[in-house]
Write a protein that holds these residues in place. Structure first.
Motif, PDB file in Angstrom:
ATOM      1  N   GLY A 176       0.748  -1.230  -0.029  1.00 42.21           N
ATOM      2  CA  GLY A 176       0.190   0.148  -0.146  1.00 42.21           C
ATOM      3  C   GLY A 176       0.713   1.425   0.008  1.00 42.21           C
ATOM      4  O   GLY A 176       0.119   2.329   0.148  1.00 42.21           O
ATOM      5  N   GLY A 177       2.134   1.053   0.046  1.00 43.59           N
ATOM      6  CA  GLY A 177       3.034   2.357  -0.088  1.00 43.59           C
ATOM      7  C   GLY A 177       2.682   3.369  -1.212  1.00 43.59           C
ATOM      8  O   GLY A 177       2.601   4.439  -0.877  1.00 43.59           O
ATOM      9  N   ASP A 178       2.655   2.978  -2.459  1.00 42.61           N
ATOM     10  CA  ASP A 178       2.209   3.382  -3.623  1.00 42.61           C
ATOM     11  C   ASP A 178       0.943   4.255  -3.229  1.00 42.61           C
ATOM     12  O   ASP A 178       0.780   5.376  -3.741  1.00 42.61           O
ATOM     13  CB  ASP A 178       1.949   2.773  -4.953  1.00 42.61           C
ATOM     14  N   ILE A 179      -0.310   3.631  -2.648  1.00 42.63           N
ATOM     15  CA  ILE A 179      -1.556   4.252  -2.481  1.00 42.63           C
ATOM     16  C   ILE A 179      -1.506   5.678  -1.586  1.00 42.63           C
ATOM     17  O   ILE A 179      -1.720   6.512  -1.772  1.00 42.63           O
ATOM     18  CB  ILE A 179      -2.436   3.277  -1.875  1.00 42.63           C
ATOM     19  N   LEU A 180      -0.552   5.144  -0.520  1.00 41.72           N
ATOM     20  CA  LEU A 180      -0.451   6.394   0.408  1.00 41.72           C
ATOM     21  C   LEU A 180       0.435   7.400  -0.044  1.00 41.72           C
ATOM     22  O   LEU A 180       0.288   8.679   0.094  1.00 41.72           O
ATOM     23  CB  LEU A 180       0.197   5.875   1.728  1.00 41.72           C
ATOM     24  N   ALA A 181       1.313   7.166  -0.977  1.00 40.46           N
ATOM     25  CA  ALA A 181       2.062   8.176  -1.627  1.00 40.46           C
ATOM     26  C   ALA A 181       1.315   8.932  -2.751  1.00 40.46           C
ATOM     27  O   ALA A 181       1.794   9.733  -3.621  1.00 40.46           O
ATOM     28  CB  ALA A 181       3.430   7.779  -1.909  1.00 40.46           C
ATOM     29  N   HIS A 182      -0.007   8.463  -3.162  1.00 41.70           N
ATOM     30  CA  HIS A 182      -0.498   8.855  -4.177  1.00 41.70           C
ATOM     31  C   HIS A 182       0.098   8.745  -5.514  1.00 41.70           C
ATOM     32  O   HIS A 182      -0.047   9.610  -6.121  1.00 41.70           O
ATOM     33  CB  HIS A 182      -1.005  10.217  -3.905  1.00 41.70           C
ATOM     34  N   LYS A 183       0.903   7.491  -5.696  1.00 42.01           N
ATOM     35  CA  LYS A 183       1.722   7.479  -7.079  1.00 42.01           C
ATOM     36  C   LYS A 183       0.589   7.028  -7.847  1.00 42.01           C
ATOM     37  O   LYS A 183      -0.276   6.286  -7.975  1.00 42.01           O
ATOM     38  CB  LYS A 183       2.435   6.135  -6.696  1.00 42.01           C
ATOM     39  N   LYS A 184       0.823   7.646  -9.163  1.00 43.49           N
ATOM     40  CA  LYS A 184      -0.266   7.779 -10.150  1.00 43.49           C
ATOM     41  C   LYS A 184       0.156   6.196 -10.924  1.00 43.49           C
ATOM     42  O   LYS A 184       0.525   6.327 -12.493  1.00 43.49           O
ATOM     43  CB  LYS A 184      -0.417   8.574 -11.215  1.00 43.49           C
ATOM     44  N   THR A 185       0.451   5.102 -10.470  1.00 43.66           N
ATOM     45  CA  THR A 185       0.518   4.021 -11.259  1.00 43.66           C
ATOM     46  C   THR A 185      -0.532   3.598 -12.224  1.00 43.66           C
ATOM     47  O   THR A 185      -1.700   4.160 -11.882  1.00 43.66           O
ATOM     48  CB  THR A 185       0.734   2.877 -10.144  1.00 43.66           C
ATOM     49  N   ILE A 186      -0.201   2.572 -12.794  1.00 39.02           N
ATOM     50  CA  ILE A 186      -1.432   2.094 -13.811  1.00 39.02           C
ATOM     51  C   ILE A 186      -2.686   1.711 -12.949  1.00 39.02           C
ATOM     52  O   ILE A 186      -3.853   1.924 -13.787  1.00 39.02           O
ATOM     53  CB  ILE A 186      -1.146   0.822 -14.609  1.00 39.02           C
ATOM     54  N   LEU A 187      -2.663   1.118 -11.816  1.00 40.93           N
ATOM     55  CA  LEU A 187      -3.736   0.892 -10.894  1.00 40.93           C
ATOM     56  C   LEU A 187      -4.614   2.043 -11.014  1.00 40.93           C
ATOM     57  O   LEU A 187      -5.942   2.114 -10.911  1.00 40.93           O
ATOM     58  CB  LEU A 187      -3.455   0.463  -9.495  1.00 40.93           C
ATOM     59  N   VAL A 188      -4.006   3.224 -10.638  1.00 40.58           N
ATOM     60  CA  VAL A 188      -4.923   4.449 -10.404  1.00 40.58           C
ATOM     61  C   VAL A 188      -5.375   5.209 -11.678  1.00 40.58           C
ATOM     62  O   VAL A 188      -6.507   5.462 -11.757  1.00 40.58           O
ATOM     63  CB  VAL A 188      -3.942   5.479  -9.510  1.00 40.58           C
ATOM     64  N   ALA A 227      -8.945  -2.790 -12.551  1.00 39.63           N
ATOM     65  CA  ALA A 227      -7.362  -2.193 -12.955  1.00 39.63           C
ATOM     66  C   ALA A 227      -6.389  -3.312 -12.752  1.00 39.63           C
ATOM     67  O   ALA A 227      -5.401  -3.300 -12.953  1.00 39.63           O
ATOM     68  CB  ALA A 227      -7.429  -1.139 -12.053  1.00 39.63           C
ATOM     69  N   ASP A 228      -6.645  -4.221 -11.429  1.00 41.07           N
ATOM     70  CA  ASP A 228      -5.580  -4.975 -11.092  1.00 41.07           C
ATOM     71  C   ASP A 228      -5.510  -5.991 -12.248  1.00 41.07           C
ATOM     72  O   ASP A 228      -4.181  -6.375 -12.869  1.00 41.07           O
ATOM     73  CB  ASP A 228      -5.992  -5.773  -9.703  1.00 41.07           C
ATOM     74  N   ILE A 229      -6.455  -6.651 -12.837  1.00 43.91           N
ATOM     75  CA  ILE A 229      -6.307  -7.600 -13.919  1.00 43.91           C
ATOM     76  C   ILE A 229      -5.811  -6.663 -15.133  1.00 43.91           C
ATOM     77  O   ILE A 229      -4.875  -7.362 -16.083  1.00 43.91           O
ATOM     78  CB  ILE A 229      -7.727  -8.018 -14.445  1.00 43.91           C
ATOM     79  N   TYR A 230      -5.958  -5.533 -15.433  1.00 41.35           N
ATOM     80  CA  TYR A 230      -5.437  -4.655 -16.625  1.00 41.35           C
ATOM     81  C   TYR A 230      -3.909  -4.713 -16.368  1.00 41.35           C
ATOM     82  O   TYR A 230      -3.113  -4.852 -17.333  1.00 41.35           O
ATOM     83  CB  TYR A 230      -6.036  -3.433 -16.721  1.00 41.35           C
ATOM     84  N   LEU A 231      -3.715  -4.518 -15.172  1.00 44.14           N
ATOM     85  CA  LEU A 231      -2.235  -4.178 -14.822  1.00 44.14           C
ATOM     86  C   LEU A 231      -1.326  -5.403 -15.100  1.00 44.14           C
ATOM     87  O   LEU A 231      -0.310  -5.463 -15.625  1.00 44.14           O
ATOM     88  CB  LEU A 231      -1.956  -3.763 -13.340  1.00 44.14           C
ATOM     89  N   LYS A 232      -1.887  -6.540 -14.568  1.00 42.96           N
ATOM     90  CA  LYS A 232      -1.243  -8.078 -14.410  1.00 42.96           C
ATOM     91  C   LYS A 232      -1.079  -8.241 -16.207  1.00 42.96           C
ATOM     92  O   LYS A 232      -0.183  -8.905 -16.678  1.00 42.96           O
ATOM     93  CB  LYS A 232      -2.039  -9.177 -14.004  1.00 42.96           C
ATOM     94  N   GLN A 233      -2.209  -8.027 -16.860  1.00 39.24           N
ATOM     95  CA  GLN A 233      -2.028  -8.267 -18.372  1.00 39.24           C
ATOM     96  C   GLN A 233      -1.138  -7.380 -19.055  1.00 39.24           C
ATOM     97  O   GLN A 233      -0.452  -7.793 -19.882  1.00 39.24           O
ATOM     98  CB  GLN A 233      -3.489  -8.072 -19.139  1.00 39.24           C
TER      99      GLN A 233
END
Lengths: 318, 318
Positions: A224-236, A274-280
């Motif tokens: 969850g580090g990326d979530i708390l840092a509001h990183k704009k990953t592919i998930l977001v 988004a989770d499936i999209y990222l894995k794909q």
């Protein structure tokens, strides 16, 4: 085989500590490189060489150069990200101080060039061209990553370009340096570079996945580090396409408990797919890398080591 | 003649701006190098080349490498010293922020190597050996300088070794890189390196003198910065040998006004003869440099440019 290459690297690191004065400038270099890690970059340099020459010894200087460069970037990134820990131990700027971390990072970047200078002279022009270009790109990637922190919207294309620069090109560079010292044909060196970049993309996207969905015991840190840092990953980025308001409210909520924020974000990532999209997406890049491997003009039997690395990186859970 | 070489450098700097993305990573590189300065290091590289080949063009890449390296070190030193100004303008970490300054400094170090890579391939092994050794030494010198801040006693020998590493070796390196690309005999390249190191020692000691005794209008900043920072320069080291208690009391006095502290220290430097000692020490190194110049196996008529630089640096009041 991979263990053999890893041993070669560890042996080299332990046998050639950084020595110089003042001690408090040199200690951080030995400290950070001894913290370990997967040593993927130097192993790739050795493998790139082995593919085209049957032996990896010539690539030891290049392998050390990419590993030392990577560790330089970790020291400085940890200052910039204010990260207190690196691989579960205090980061250099915490164990010493920020000034020492800036300066020992600088020294480590210089030492990376020093390592590369131990390669055979005839390969220098190609080696240095690739290495210096890559080093500049890694800086560009880190700056983009920082810029994105304060940017409301980041496109998928922008994010992919950022991780290409920050992470992927150094993997491509590692393989290419190995191929160069093995006197591979120029086109092959370019093909193996592209293979490494695709591997790096798949690798970083998997990293992003594990940062949110990994098992803490395996990953070695709380997710969850990326979530708390509001990183704009592919998930977001992908999640926001479907549920823009919900993410906006979540990220703007200043009173929510960190664990609740992580849990809510994870649910949204799953409900939006988004989770499936990222894995794909990660799998797509690993597939491109495997395709790149099959296109190399090298006996198939020699390709198994690199193929194992690709499968290992794609399926890792830490 | 010197103006001609300076023009060559300025033309090169202005004609080849750093271009890349993101813009906020590249802007600081163009900003700091445009702030100017005496361009001593690149001019020395050109002069080293001209001495042995009659022409300086071949040394342009090396000249740019040492100037870009020097500017990288300024960006990072200003962060470490928390200096708000550089040549009267905001330092990079003030104009942008610390993270940008760390990263654009890193990029500038990489770009310095990139510049050196524009030299003829046949000279690379010698050029890179000298450059990388020097770059590491400059880091060592800066770390020693920081270490001395919290060290109660610093010996004259330790101080001289610190400024040798932090400042002098880069001047020696600049001359030597120029000699190398001019295909000078190896012994001559070593001799001109030593000449440059002695010049650097005289130069830095004169800098220390001007920091305390310079005319503000000429120096471009208020004198006494070293005193307020409690830097253990030769003035303090020598003054303390005669008046240990008085300096100790002065430096431990937390209520004294800065201007009074500076005035008291200056009086002590004069009464103990530390000011004269420092000037003589600076002159000694410039003499060694002039002696080194006379020992170079080059026509006397070709030596006048470098001699003028030595005389200029020794007699400057800013």
């Amino acid at each position: 085989m991979k263990a053999e290459l890893l041993n070669k690297i560890e042996h080299e690191i332990q046998g050639q500590p950084f020595i110089g004065k003042p001690q408090n400038l040199y200690d951080p270099l030995n400290y950070i490189i001894a913290l370990g890690g997967k040593r993927i970059r130097p192993i790739l340099a050795l493998m790139g060489c082995e593919l085209y020459s049957g032996n990896s010894d010539k690539a030891i200087p290049a392998a050390m150069a990419v590993e030392v460069f990577h560790n330089f970037s970790l020291i400085h990134d940890d200052i910039m990200d204010q990260a207190p820990l690196r691989r579960g131990s205090p980061s250099v700027h915490k164990k010493w101080d920020t000034n020492t971390a800036i300066l020992s990072g600088d020294l480590m970047l210089v030492k990376a060039y020093g390592m590369l200078q131990k390669s055979e002279h005839k390969h220098w022009p190609e080696l240095f061209a690739v290495f210096t270009k890559t080093a500049a790109e890694v800086c560009e990637g880190q700056q983009l990553d920082m810029n994105f922190e304060t940017q409301a919207l980041v496109s998928e294309a922008d994010y992919l370009e950022m991780i290409r620069l920050k992470t992927s090109v150094l993997l491509g560079c590692s393989l290419q340096l190995g191929a160069i010292v093995a006197d591979s044909p120029v086109e092959e060196a370019h093909k193996i570079y592209d293979l490494g970049v695709n591997m790096g993309m798949g690798f970083q996207l998997m990293d992003d996945y594990l940062d949110t969905f990994g098992t803490p015991e395996l990953v070695g840190k709380q997710p969850g580090g990326d979530i708390l840092a509001h990183k704009k990953t592919i998930l977001v980025i992908k999640g926001m396409e479907a549920e823009h308001e919900k993410f906006k409210l979540l990220f703007e909520n200043k009173t929510i408990e960190p664990n609740d924020k992580i849990a809510t974000a994870k649910k949204l990532f799953v409900s939006t797919g988004a989770d499936i999209y990222l894995k794909q997406l990660s799998a797509k890049y690993f597939d491109l890398a495997l395709q790149g491997l099959s296109n190399l003009k090298v006996e198939e039997s020699k390709k198994t080591d690199l193929q194992e690395v690709l499968v290992y990186l794609q399926n890792r859970s830490y």
